[in-house]
Design a protein around this motif. Structure first.
Motif, mmCIF file in Angstrom:
data_model
loop_
_atom_site.group_PDB
_atom_site.id
_atom_site.type_symbol
_atom_site.label_atom_id
_atom_site.label_comp_id
_atom_site.label_asym_id
_atom_site.label_seq_id
_atom_site.Cartn_x
_atom_site.Cartn_y
_atom_site.Cartn_z
ATOM 1 N N MET A 7 0.829 -1.211 0.000
ATOM 2 C CA MET A 7 0.000 0.000 0.000
ATOM 3 C C MET A 7 0.867 1.267 0.000
ATOM 4 S SD MET A 7 -3.029 -1.138 0.150
ATOM 5 C CE MET A 7 -3.111 -2.885 -0.109
ATOM 6 N N ASP A 8 0.443 2.269 -0.765
ATOM 7 C CA ASP A 8 1.162 3.533 -0.702
ATOM 8 C C ASP A 8 0.250 4.683 -0.285
ATOM 9 O OD1 ASP A 8 -0.400 3.751 -2.914
ATOM 10 O OD2 ASP A 8 1.226 4.099 -4.341
ATOM 11 N N HIS A 9 -0.949 4.337 0.201
ATOM 12 C CA HIS A 9 -1.895 5.393 0.556
ATOM 13 C C HIS A 9 -1.426 6.124 1.816
ATOM 14 C CE1 HIS A 9 -5.566 7.480 1.527
ATOM 15 N NE2 HIS A 9 -6.064 7.107 0.359
ATOM 16 N N PRO A 10 -1.432 7.466 1.781
ATOM 17 C CA PRO A 10 -0.910 8.221 2.925
ATOM 18 C C PRO A 10 -1.630 7.933 4.247
ATOM 19 C CG PRO A 10 -1.651 9.716 1.162
ATOM 20 C CD PRO A 10 -1.821 8.327 0.651
ATOM 21 N N LEU A 11 -2.937 7.691 4.203
ATOM 22 C CA LEU A 11 -3.658 7.407 5.453
ATOM 23 C C LEU A 11 -3.155 6.111 6.075
ATOM 24 C CD1 LEU A 11 -7.418 8.214 4.728
ATOM 25 C CD2 LEU A 11 -5.902 9.353 6.351
ATOM 26 N N ILE A 12 -2.896 5.117 5.221
ATOM 27 C CA ILE A 12 -2.407 3.824 5.734
ATOM 28 C C ILE A 12 -1.012 4.011 6.334
ATOM 29 C CG2 ILE A 12 -1.760 1.459 5.120
ATOM 30 C CD1 ILE A 12 -3.948 1.460 3.020
ATOM 31 N N GLN A 13 -0.143 4.722 5.620
ATOM 32 C CA GLN A 13 1.217 4.934 6.142
ATOM 33 C C GLN A 13 1.195 5.685 7.467
ATOM 34 O OE1 GLN A 13 3.564 3.219 4.643
ATOM 35 N NE2 GLN A 13 1.852 2.630 3.345
#
Ligand code: PRP
Ligand code: URA
Length: 209
Positions: A7-13
């Motif tokens: 995943m590269d989604h900012p919320l996940i990071q």
């Protein structure tokens, strides 16, 4: 070979950094695991097939889309996988839930089975296996082997943090299984823990240490 998606989604990071922190307590850890599971599930279900359905809005009749084909099942690997179930059910409320109980032998790091209860028709379902941690890959590879033994063919795996060693083992043993990974870390340490990781996911979700 099936897909491996990191995943590269900012919320996940952002949320993964929060659960990595030593000073994140049980309540916030559990809540954030749930939120991350929901976000990963959004990506893991991207390729579900759709079909047309005629619907009537308050304004007119039109053709909309609905999910086509197989029903779904979520299978957490106990214990820590339980922390991801509600986040996935938030998006797929009609899914059935099976449970596979495995723990890692602390000496050998091999998975030891202690429980398995699956939906009777799991072989006909699209199955999403969930576990926050993919370390050596022993537990997830064994859980998926158990599912295949029961006839499951459409299996996807979702985890929050993975080590390269675990990803490689899964790709080798189950090349047909898509993997959706929140973050890919550096390595395992001498005790089989993921570095930098987040420690013991089960203990942090349930407050047992
Ligand atoms: C953890 C984790 C995975 C497994 C990953 O479970 O939740 O199931 O370790 O390690 P592996 O990839 O090397 O198999 P654990 O055995 O600590 O049990 P728990 O969830 O009951 O704490
Ligand atoms: N299981 C965990 O909970 N954490 C790790 O780092 C490895 C296995």
């Amino acid at each position: 070979m099936a897909k491996t998606v990191v995943m590269d989604h900012p919320l996940i990071q952002h949320k993964i950094s929060y659960i990595r922190r030593t000073d994140t307590g049980t309540k916030d850890f559990r809540q954030t695991i749930r939120e991350i599971a929901m976000l990963i599930c959004y990506e893991a279900t991207r390729e579900l097939q759709l079909e047309d359905t005629r619907i009537k809005t308050p304004i007119c009749s039109t053709v909309g889309k609905q999910l086509k084909g197989k029903k779904m099942a979520i299978v957490p690997i106990l214990r820590a996988g339980l922390g991801m179930v509600d986040g996935v059910l938030d998006l797929i409320p009609a899914a059935k839930v099976g449970h596979i109980g495995l723990y890692r032998d602390p000496e050998t790091l091999n998975p030891v089975e202690y429980y398995c209860k699956l939906p009777a028709d799991c072989a006909e379902r699209e199955v999403f296996v969930v576990d926050p941690m993919l370390a050596t890959g022993g537990s997830s590879a064994e859980a998926i082997r158990m599912l295949k033994d029961k006839g499951c063919k459409n299996i996807h795996f979702m985890c929050i943090i993975a080590a390269p060693e675990g990803v490689e083992r899964m790709q080798c043993m189950h090349p047909d299984v898509d993997m959706y990974i929140g973050a890919l870390d550096e390595r395992l340490n001498d005790h089989g823990y993921i570095v930098p990781g987040l420690g013991d996911a089960g203990d942090r979700i349930f407050g047992t240490k």
